[in-house]
Write a protein that holds these residues in place. Structure first.
Motif, PDB file in Angstrom:
ATOM      1  N   TRP A   1       0.845  -1.195   0.000  1.00 26.67           N
ATOM      2  CA  TRP A   1       0.000   0.000   0.000  1.00 26.67           C
ATOM      3  C   TRP A   1       0.880   1.245   0.000  1.00 26.67           C
ATOM      4  O   TRP A   1       1.950   1.261   0.611  1.00 26.67           O
ATOM      5  CB  TRP A   1      -0.911   0.020   1.225  1.00 26.67           C
ATOM      6  CG  TRP A   1      -2.103  -0.878   1.103  1.00 26.67           C
ATOM      7  CD1 TRP A   1      -2.212  -2.166   1.535  1.00 26.67           C
ATOM      8  CD2 TRP A   1      -3.347  -0.553   0.482  1.00 26.67           C
ATOM      9  NE1 TRP A   1      -3.449  -2.685   1.228  1.00 26.67           N
ATOM     10  CE2 TRP A   1      -4.177  -1.702   0.577  1.00 26.67           C
ATOM     11  CE3 TRP A   1      -3.859   0.577  -0.152  1.00 26.67           C
ATOM     12  CZ2 TRP A   1      -5.467  -1.737   0.072  1.00 26.67           C
ATOM     13  CZ3 TRP A   1      -5.154   0.543  -0.656  1.00 26.67           C
ATOM     14  CH2 TRP A   1      -5.936  -0.597  -0.544  1.00 26.67           C
TER      15      TRP A   1
ATOM     16  N   ALA B   1       2.089   3.986 -10.289  1.00 26.88           N
ATOM     17  CA  ALA B   1       0.996   4.057  -9.312  1.00 26.88           C
ATOM     18  C   ALA B   1       0.445   5.472  -9.321  1.00 26.88           C
ATOM     19  O   ALA B   1       1.166   6.437  -9.594  1.00 26.88           O
ATOM     20  CB  ALA B   1       1.496   3.685  -7.917  1.00 26.88           C
TER      21      ALA B   1
ATOM     22  N   ASP C   1      -5.312  10.013   0.108  1.00 23.95           N
ATOM     23  CA  ASP C   1      -5.661   8.908  -0.780  1.00 23.95           C
ATOM     24  C   ASP C   1      -4.695   7.755  -0.520  1.00 23.95           C
ATOM     25  O   ASP C   1      -3.647   7.928   0.117  1.00 23.95           O
ATOM     26  CB  ASP C   1      -5.575   9.338  -2.255  1.00 23.95           C
ATOM     27  CG  ASP C   1      -6.241   8.336  -3.196  1.00 23.95           C
ATOM     28  OD1 ASP C   1      -7.079   7.546  -2.720  1.00 23.95           O
ATOM     29  OD2 ASP C   1      -5.919   8.339  -4.403  1.00 23.95           O
ATOM     30  N   SER C   2      -5.052   6.581  -1.005  1.00 24.89           N
ATOM     31  CA  SER C   2      -4.189   5.410  -0.889  1.00 24.89           C
ATOM     32  C   SER C   2      -4.398   4.530  -2.102  1.00 24.89           C
ATOM     33  O   SER C   2      -5.447   4.600  -2.767  1.00 24.89           O
ATOM     34  CB  SER C   2      -4.497   4.629   0.395  1.00 24.89           C
ATOM     35  OG  SER C   2      -5.834   4.163   0.384  1.00 24.89           O
ATOM     36  N   THR C   3      -3.408   3.704  -2.412  1.00 28.95           N
ATOM     37  CA  THR C   3      -3.533   2.783  -3.535  1.00 28.95           C
ATOM     38  C   THR C   3      -2.728   1.528  -3.247  1.00 28.95           C
ATOM     39  O   THR C   3      -1.673   1.590  -2.611  1.00 28.95           O
ATOM     40  CB  THR C   3      -3.059   3.437  -4.852  1.00 28.95           C
ATOM     41  OG1 THR C   3      -3.291   2.535  -5.937  1.00 28.95           O
ATOM     42  CG2 THR C   3      -1.574   3.774  -4.813  1.00 28.95           C
TER      43      THR C   3
ATOM     44  N   LEU D   1      -2.167   8.381  -7.295  1.00 31.48           N
ATOM     45  CA  LEU D   1      -2.964   8.876  -6.172  1.00 31.48           C
ATOM     46  C   LEU D   1      -3.685  10.135  -6.638  1.00 31.48           C
ATOM     47  O   LEU D   1      -3.138  10.921  -7.412  1.00 31.48           O
ATOM     48  CB  LEU D   1      -2.061   9.205  -4.975  1.00 31.48           C
ATOM     49  CG  LEU D   1      -1.304   8.028  -4.345  1.00 31.48           C
ATOM     50  CD1 LEU D   1      -0.132   8.537  -3.511  1.00 31.48           C
ATOM     51  CD2 LEU D   1      -2.239   7.196  -3.481  1.00 31.48           C
TER      52      LEU D   1
END
Length: 392
Positions: A40, A71, A60-62, A73
């Motif tokens: 994460w 990636a 935010d998170s991904t 955000l």
């Protein structure tokens, strides 16, 4: 029916708010070293949330897949802010950059990306690029101040020049977040000095120039809307994540245990204790600001001079400030020690330091030719006596 109407109005208001504050995006280009395993990634920062409150939140998170090359955000913010990026397994723990609403920032993250302010320019992110230039100029001046070869009169000149430079940038910037940062970065700034000059005049100027900026209201302590409860929730969640990220299995430091360490040398190259030629290695944890540590230096020098090629002093600093570290080395005349660094620029201890449970300094471990611990926390004459018994 009334509840349904209320819900629809809230959705409409939320939509209008997002339209007025375009989405802020962070695109991260990732190296294979960073994506060795699924993890994460979080973006956090101070932001204006519901009811116009300024709180520290997870923006935010991904979930980044193993082997992923990119990636993303994204989040909505109402004013400029500092964004902090946290990788939960591999990658930076605390990477900062400034952003404004609607800005798209593309970052390159690899095994060499360090914690702290993002060092590279970001295309299209004017606030970050302005701040980056400010920090480079500020660092150049600080190097002059810390340089032992610079005459004391010149040092005083550079100290005054640094103040003048910072103040000029405060008045010049169009970004309230940068104005806040430049103010708190002034050498003599503190909450206790806010009623003194030049801080009183600066704060008065900023209140008038940015009357609606929440970060300036916070700086001037005129914002009573910040939610303490939300702040605690946001901070607690962030620190829980940070604690999880920083956790490492403790190293065995009992007598006879093998201890292998590899920290970056002052020359930037990592030096492993197993690669050191000397038969004995004294791993010494210290810092320039640690008075008891500096008092031990003469004994370390005597030990090295007495046993020369049989003993190496592997000096691990936990100085966040590299300039102060290097200045202390010059002042103590210990350039012939193996000087390595156990902390990042933003004062995050290396995982090896955390694994050793170093809570206070000075600390040391004496290792034999097999790099097993044969003594710990030797001080002064005790160190010299112990070495006399061990090294023939």
């Amino acid at each position: 029916m009334k509840t349904l109407v209320t819900t629809i109005l809230l959705i409409l208001l939320s939509t209008i708010g997002k339209a007025q504050n375009p989405k802020t995006e962070v695109i991260m280009h990732l190296s294979p070293e960073v994506t060795q395993e699924e993890q994460w990634v979080y973006a956090t920062g101070w932001a204006v949330v519901e009811a116009e409150k300024l709180d520290y939140v997870i923006l935010d998170s991904t979930l980044v897949a193993k082997g992923a090359k990119q990636a993303k955000l994204s989040f909505y913010v109402k004013e400029s802010l500092t964004v902090k990026i946290l990788f939960m397994k591999n990658g930076p723990v605390n990477l900062y950059f400034s952003s404004t609403p609607g800005t798209k920032s593309e970052l390159t993250i690899d095994e060499n990306t360090k914690d702290g302010w993002y060092k590279l320019p970001i295309e299209g992110n004017d606030i970050h690029n302005e701040q980056r230039l400010f920090q480079r100029k500020k660092e150049d001046i600080r190097k002059k101040i810390a340089d032992p070869t610079v005459h004391k009169d010149s040092v005083e000149y550079y100290k005054k020049y640094l103040d003048k430079f910072c103040i000029n940038e405060i008045y010049k910037t169009k970004y309230p977040r940068l104005a806040e940062l430049y103010t708190v970065w002034l050498p003599e700034y503190s909450r206790e000095n806010e009623d003194k000059e030049p801080f009183r005049t600066i704060l008065h100027y900023l209140k008038n120039k940015f009357p609606n900026a929440y970060c300036i209201k916070r700086l001037c302590r005129t914002d009573s809307s910040s939610s303490n409860q939300h702040y605690k929730i946001g901070q607690n969640h962030y620190y829980t994540l940070l604690k999880q990220r920083l956790y490492v299995e403790p190293k065995d430091t009992t007598m006879g245990a093998k201890l292998q360490l590899a920290f970056p040398h002052i020359s930037k190259k990592k030096i492993n204790t197993d690669s050191i030629a000397e038969e004995y290695v004294l791993v010494d944890f210290w810092a320039s600001w640690c008075v008891p540590c500096r008092k031990e230096t003469p004994f370390l020098k005597m030990a090295k001079e007495r046993y020369k090629d049989k003993l190496a002093i592997y000096a691990v600093t936990i100085d966040a400030d590299t300039l102060k570290w290097e200045k202390a080395i010059e002042e103590d005349s210990t350039r012939y020690f193996i000087h390595v660094r156990g902390v990042s620029d933003r004062n995050v201890p290396d995982k090896q330091v955390r694994a050793l449970k170093i809570k206070s300094i000075p600390r040391n471990f004496l290792l034999d030719k097999e790099r097993r611990i044969i003594a710990k926390d030797l001080r002064g004459e005790e160190l010299l006596n112990a070495l006399e018994q061990l090294i023939k």
